[in-house]
Design a protein around this motif. Sequence first.
Motif, short mmCIF file in Angstrom:
data_model
loop_
_atom_site.label_atom_id
_atom_site.label_comp_id
_atom_site.label_asym_id
_atom_site.label_seq_id
_atom_site.Cartn_x
_atom_site.Cartn_y
_atom_site.Cartn_z
N GLY B 9 1.72 70.77 7.34
CA GLY B 9 2.80 71.25 6.49
C GLY B 9 3.70 72.23 7.24
O GLY B 9 3.83 72.13 8.46
N PRO B 10 4.35 73.19 6.55
CA PRO B 10 4.10 73.54 5.16
C PRO B 10 4.67 72.52 4.17
O PRO B 10 5.62 71.84 4.47
N LEU B 11 4.02 72.44 3.01
CA LEU B 11 4.45 71.61 1.92
C LEU B 11 4.88 72.54 0.80
O LEU B 11 4.09 73.32 0.29
N SER B 12 6.17 72.46 0.42
CA SER B 12 6.72 73.36 -0.58
C SER B 12 7.15 72.54 -1.79
O SER B 12 7.93 71.59 -1.64
N LEU B 102 -20.00 70.58 9.29
CA LEU B 102 -18.81 69.97 8.72
C LEU B 102 -17.77 69.73 9.80
O LEU B 102 -17.64 70.52 10.74
N THR B 103 -17.00 68.64 9.64
CA THR B 103 -15.84 68.38 10.48
C THR B 103 -14.62 68.62 9.62
O THR B 103 -14.47 67.99 8.57
N PHE B 104 -13.77 69.55 10.05
CA PHE B 104 -12.61 69.96 9.26
C PHE B 104 -11.33 69.34 9.76
O PHE B 104 -11.19 69.03 10.96
N GLY B 105 -10.37 69.17 8.85
CA GLY B 105 -9.00 68.93 9.23
C GLY B 105 -8.35 70.27 9.54
O GLY B 105 -8.94 71.33 9.30
N LYS B 106 -7.12 70.23 10.03
CA LYS B 106 -6.44 71.48 10.40
C LYS B 106 -6.02 72.29 9.19
O LYS B 106 -5.79 73.49 9.29
N GLY B 107 -5.90 71.63 8.03
CA GLY B 107 -5.46 72.32 6.84
C GLY B 107 -3.97 72.11 6.58
O GLY B 107 -3.18 72.03 7.53
N THR B 108 -3.61 72.00 5.30
CA THR B 108 -2.21 71.89 4.89
C THR B 108 -1.82 73.17 4.18
O THR B 108 -2.48 73.57 3.20
N HIS B 109 -0.76 73.81 4.65
CA HIS B 109 -0.27 75.03 4.02
C HIS B 109 0.63 74.64 2.84
O HIS B 109 1.68 74.02 3.04
N LEU B 110 0.20 74.97 1.64
CA LEU B 110 0.91 74.60 0.42
C LEU B 110 1.60 75.82 -0.17
O LEU B 110 0.98 76.88 -0.31
N ILE B 111 2.86 75.64 -0.53
CA ILE B 111 3.63 76.72 -1.17
C ILE B 111 4.15 76.20 -2.50
O ILE B 111 4.83 75.17 -2.55
N ILE B 112 3.80 76.90 -3.58
CA ILE B 112 4.30 76.55 -4.91
C ILE B 112 5.39 77.55 -5.27
O ILE B 112 5.13 78.75 -5.42
N GLN B 113 6.59 77.06 -5.43
CA GLN B 113 7.73 77.94 -5.71
C GLN B 113 7.84 78.20 -7.21
O GLN B 113 7.91 77.26 -8.00
N PRO B 114 7.88 79.49 -7.59
CA PRO B 114 8.00 79.80 -9.04
C PRO B 114 9.32 79.31 -9.61
O PRO B 114 10.32 79.21 -8.87
#
Lengths: 113, 114
Positions: B9-12, B102-114
């Motif tokens: 991401g980031p995913l907004s 555990l084998t992890f992914g890198k992670g997705t950064h999620l942003i929720i806009q108000p």
Amino acid sequence: EAGVTQFPSHSVIEKGQTVTLRCDPISGHDNLYWYRRVMGKEIKFLLHFVKESKQDESGMPNNRFLAERTGGTYSTLKVQPAELEDSGVYFCASSGTYTGELFFGEGSRLTVL
Amino acid sequence: QKEVEQDPGPLSVPEGAIVSLNCTYSNSAFQYFMWYRQYSRKGPELLMYTYSSGNKEDGRFTAQVDKSSKYISLFIRDSQPSDSATYLCAMSWGSGGGADGLTFGKGTHLIIQP
């Protein structure tokens, strides 16, 4: 109930020095794990204790890393001597036998200069 | 090829939207699939835990596993600003974090806009 606690939260050391990270798992959890996240990379498995025994240490990078869990309670992870590439966040996690759910601590951030 | 691929991401998205997060993996031996949520400067927290293929729902969260496609998803309905965090997929051969790590992914950064 107290969660997994790690100490120190942040450590800054010079290359060649020694650092010891400590993890206190949730009381009664036999399984204890160490993971590491290097900047920009995935969280990677380092090793797994069942009580005081090392079940799997296939993820340990090299012999500069030494993990212990005396008495099957808290664990320490020593890095000696530290190198620049050891910088990252070291996470400890614990789980009760067969529950399958890992509880992570907040991590110990290591910066090697 | 990495074992687990996850778009960082980031995913907004706006508040109230449906969020879709996903991971692909290459190792067909994985049997247990998890989603962790991680807030800044905190440790990962388990959200969903699934064995083999299928769906699992918990409140606003739904996890899907398609082993034939080696693809897992996490859906968040009615997203809230408090859902803003990094979402990590993780998987293992044995009971989630049992005899194997555990084998992890890198992670997705999620942003929720108000």
